[in-house]
Scaffold this motif. Sequence first.
Motif, PDB file in Angstrom:
ATOM      1  N   PRO A 142      66.417 -22.561 -39.711  1.00 17.07           N
ATOM      2  CA  PRO A 142      66.492 -21.143 -40.068  1.00 17.07           C
ATOM      3  C   PRO A 142      65.260 -20.368 -39.591  1.00 17.07           C
ATOM      4  N   THR A 143      65.466 -19.103 -39.326  1.00 14.11           N
ATOM      5  CA  THR A 143      64.353 -18.191 -39.075  1.00 14.11           C
ATOM      6  C   THR A 143      64.079 -17.410 -40.355  1.00 14.11           C
ATOM      7  N   VAL A 144      62.813 -17.319 -40.714  1.00 10.14           N
ATOM      8  CA  VAL A 144      62.412 -16.761 -42.014  1.00 10.14           C
ATOM      9  C   VAL A 144      61.324 -15.714 -41.832  1.00 10.14           C
ATOM     10  N   ILE A 145      60.944 -15.120 -42.947  1.00 10.57           N
ATOM     11  CA  ILE A 145      59.795 -14.219 -42.978  1.00 10.57           C
ATOM     12  C   ILE A 145      58.607 -15.000 -43.538  1.00 10.57           C
ATOM     13  N   ALA A 146      57.584 -15.171 -42.741  1.00  9.03           N
ATOM     14  CA  ALA A 146      56.368 -15.864 -43.178  1.00  9.03           C
ATOM     15  C   ALA A 146      55.301 -14.830 -43.502  1.00  9.03           C
ATOM     16  N   TYR A 147      54.414 -15.215 -44.415  1.00 10.49           N
ATOM     17  CA  TYR A 147      53.331 -14.292 -44.757  1.00 10.49           C
ATOM     18  C   TYR A 147      52.079 -15.063 -45.146  1.00 10.49           C
ATOM     19  N   ASN A 148      50.949 -14.437 -44.925  1.00 11.98           N
ATOM     20  CA  ASN A 148      49.663 -15.014 -45.288  1.00 11.98           C
ATOM     21  C   ASN A 148      49.407 -14.730 -46.760  1.00 11.98           C
ATOM     22  N   THR A 149      49.306 -15.764 -47.566  1.00 14.24           N
ATOM     23  CA  THR A 149      49.196 -15.594 -49.017  1.00 14.24           C
ATOM     24  C   THR A 149      47.868 -14.980 -49.445  1.00 14.24           C
ATOM     25  N   ALA A 150      46.868 -15.031 -48.587  1.00 13.62           N
ATOM     26  CA  ALA A 150      45.589 -14.409 -48.916  1.00 13.62           C
ATOM     27  C   ALA A 150      45.595 -12.911 -48.627  1.00 13.62           C
ATOM     28  N   ALA A 151      46.541 -12.472 -47.784  1.00 12.00           N
ATOM     29  CA  ALA A 151      46.565 -11.065 -47.377  1.00 12.00           C
ATOM     30  C   ALA A 151      47.746 -10.290 -47.949  1.00 12.00           C
ATOM     31  N   VAL A 152      48.790 -11.006 -48.377  1.00 10.58           N
ATOM     32  CA  VAL A 152      50.011 -10.350 -48.851  1.00 10.58           C
ATOM     33  C   VAL A 152      50.338 -10.857 -50.254  1.00 10.58           C
ATOM     34  N   THR A 153      50.347  -9.981 -51.223  1.00 11.66           N
ATOM     35  CA  THR A 153      50.659 -10.371 -52.606  1.00 11.66           C
ATOM     36  C   THR A 153      52.093 -10.034 -52.996  1.00 11.66           C
ATOM     37  N   ASP A 154      52.686  -9.079 -52.290  1.00 14.45           N
ATOM     38  CA  ASP A 154      54.067  -8.676 -52.569  1.00 14.45           C
ATOM     39  C   ASP A 154      54.859  -8.790 -51.270  1.00 14.45           C
ATOM     40  N   PRO A 155      55.288 -10.007 -50.908  1.00 13.68           N
ATOM     41  CA  PRO A 155      55.848 -10.235 -49.572  1.00 13.68           C
ATOM     42  C   PRO A 155      57.217  -9.584 -49.380  1.00 13.68           C
ATOM     43  N   PRO A 156      57.542  -9.258 -48.146  1.00 17.29           N
ATOM     44  CA  PRO A 156      58.889  -8.775 -47.844  1.00 17.29           C
ATOM     45  C   PRO A 156      59.896  -9.905 -48.052  1.00 17.29           C
ATOM     46  N   THR A 157      61.054  -9.561 -48.578  1.00 17.23           N
ATOM     47  CA  THR A 157      62.058 -10.587 -48.874  1.00 17.23           C
ATOM     48  C   THR A 157      63.346 -10.391 -48.094  1.00 17.23           C
ATOM     49  N   SER A 158      63.405  -9.368 -47.246  1.00 19.22           N
ATOM     50  CA  SER A 158      64.609  -9.111 -46.447  1.00 19.22           C
ATOM     51  C   SER A 158      64.207  -8.569 -45.086  1.00 19.22           C
ATOM     52  N   TRP A 159      65.140  -8.628 -44.140  1.00 15.82           N
ATOM     53  CA  TRP A 159      64.882  -8.047 -42.819  1.00 15.82           C
ATOM     54  C   TRP A 159      64.661  -6.540 -42.950  1.00 15.82           C
ATOM     55  N   LYS A 160      65.428  -5.915 -43.821  1.00 14.73           N
ATOM     56  CA  LYS A 160      65.280  -4.466 -44.002  1.00 14.73           C
ATOM     57  C   LYS A 160      63.876  -4.102 -44.469  1.00 14.73           C
ATOM     58  N   ASP A 161      63.263  -4.972 -45.262  1.00 14.74           N
ATOM     59  CA  ASP A 161      61.898  -4.697 -45.716  1.00 14.74           C
ATOM     60  C   ASP A 161      60.928  -4.536 -44.550  1.00 14.74           C
ATOM     61  N   LEU A 162      61.166  -5.274 -43.468  1.00 14.88           N
ATOM     62  CA  LEU A 162      60.240  -5.247 -42.336  1.00 14.88           C
ATOM     63  C   LEU A 162      60.265  -3.913 -41.603  1.00 14.88           C
ATOM     64  N   ALA A 163      61.273  -3.089 -41.884  1.00 16.15           N
ATOM     65  CA  ALA A 163      61.337  -1.760 -41.276  1.00 16.15           C
ATOM     66  C   ALA A 163      60.502  -0.744 -42.040  1.00 16.15           C
ATOM     67  N   ASP A 164      59.945  -1.132 -43.166  1.00 15.99           N
ATOM     68  CA  ASP A 164      59.103  -0.228 -43.962  1.00 15.99           C
ATOM     69  C   ASP A 164      57.824   0.086 -43.186  1.00 15.99           C
ATOM     70  N   PRO A 165      57.477   1.373 -43.064  1.00 19.32           N
ATOM     71  CA  PRO A 165      56.257   1.741 -42.315  1.00 19.32           C
ATOM     72  C   PRO A 165      54.980   1.088 -42.825  1.00 19.32           C
ATOM     73  N   LYS A 166      54.973   0.590 -44.056  1.00 13.66           N
ATOM     74  CA  LYS A 166      53.746  -0.051 -44.553  1.00 13.66           C
ATOM     75  C   LYS A 166      53.409  -1.322 -43.778  1.00 13.66           C
ATOM     76  N   TYR A 167      54.385  -1.839 -43.015  1.00 12.50           N
ATOM     77  CA  TYR A 167      54.119  -3.039 -42.220  1.00 12.50           C
ATOM     78  C   TYR A 167      53.753  -2.712 -40.780  1.00 12.50           C
ATOM     79  N   LYS A 168      53.519  -1.453 -40.480  1.00 14.02           N
ATOM     80  CA  LYS A 168      53.167  -1.077 -39.115  1.00 14.02           C
ATOM     81  C   LYS A 168      51.899  -1.797 -38.673  1.00 14.02           C
TER      82      LYS A 168
END
Length: 340
Positions: A142-168
């Motif tokens: 599977p392809t997933v959303i990975a995140y750095n646990t030291a830098a991200v406390t509220d990780p994206p949980t969907s593909w749609k989340d990645l379209a949020d400008p806060k991830y620019k």
Amino acid sequence: MITFPRPAVGVVASLALVAALAACSEPATSETTSETGSGTLTVYTSEPQAKIDALNAEFMDVNPGIDVQVFRAGTGDLNARIAAELETGTIGADVLLAADAPTFERYKDENLLLQYTPAGVDKLNQDVVDPEGYYVGTRIIPTVIAYNTAAVTDPPTSWKDLADPKYKGRITLPNPEVSGAAAFNTAVWLSEEALGEPWLEALAANEPVVAESNGPVGQSVAAGTQPVGIVVDYLVRELAAKGSPIALEYPTDGVPYISQPAGIFNDSANPEAAKKYVDFLVGKRGQEIAVDQQYLPVRDDVGTPEGAPALADLQLLNPDLAEIAVFQPAAVKRFGELVG
């Protein structure tokens, strides 16, 4: 669903790429005894070198008369090599073990694959078995959303989340022109009604960093260079096991996956050895090795990697593979136009 025209038969390789491939070390050749399946077996694969070496060592232990030779490259380079070989003669491999089913769908359409149903096929996840018997999946990736646990406390949980400008400027993903998994994912995303081109445009607006392949994506997230990444799940487990601050989310709006299919070429010089190899890949021992190597298996009697979910707990996306094969090249082109 976006509909794209079917690409021309074969792959057009540039002279530079063909020359580069020709310069690569060739698998050793030796006399084969195809009637009994002994002699040399040549495998073209996109598997990581250490993993294919470990797999082949066990296969040769139980098949001492077979010497497995490997040419390893990314799926795109493998396709280019095969196209170049077809221009000058015959394919130099017996078996192809590579990332994505659409590649095998195209080769099936071009009559390049031998029809073979592996032993124990009834024990396999039927979603990875070609109903016509030309190829079979060997692991679920599977392809997933990975995140750095030291830098991200509220990780994206969907593909749609990645379209949020806060991830620019905070996302990295692999290049679909190089990675078979990334190419497949691009076609799947564009074919999903809930995502499609509007989602890819929004993702592109967030200016993601395009890495060469999945490996550099995982390393970038683990290092915190880019705190969020789109990557295959087993790499995240491997990095976390080594102590890296990295975790993953299986997207709630659908999980695309590749099955690393195996198929036998029609002009194989050693088809009986090739059949034994495919049987081993999807047999119990081969699947136990897959689990040891952090892959989700294609059968349910070998367990799963530590910390990995059961397949039944994932919302896996199962698109029509023939349709994906038709428009995947155009989908990759569109990715390049939008993301660069």
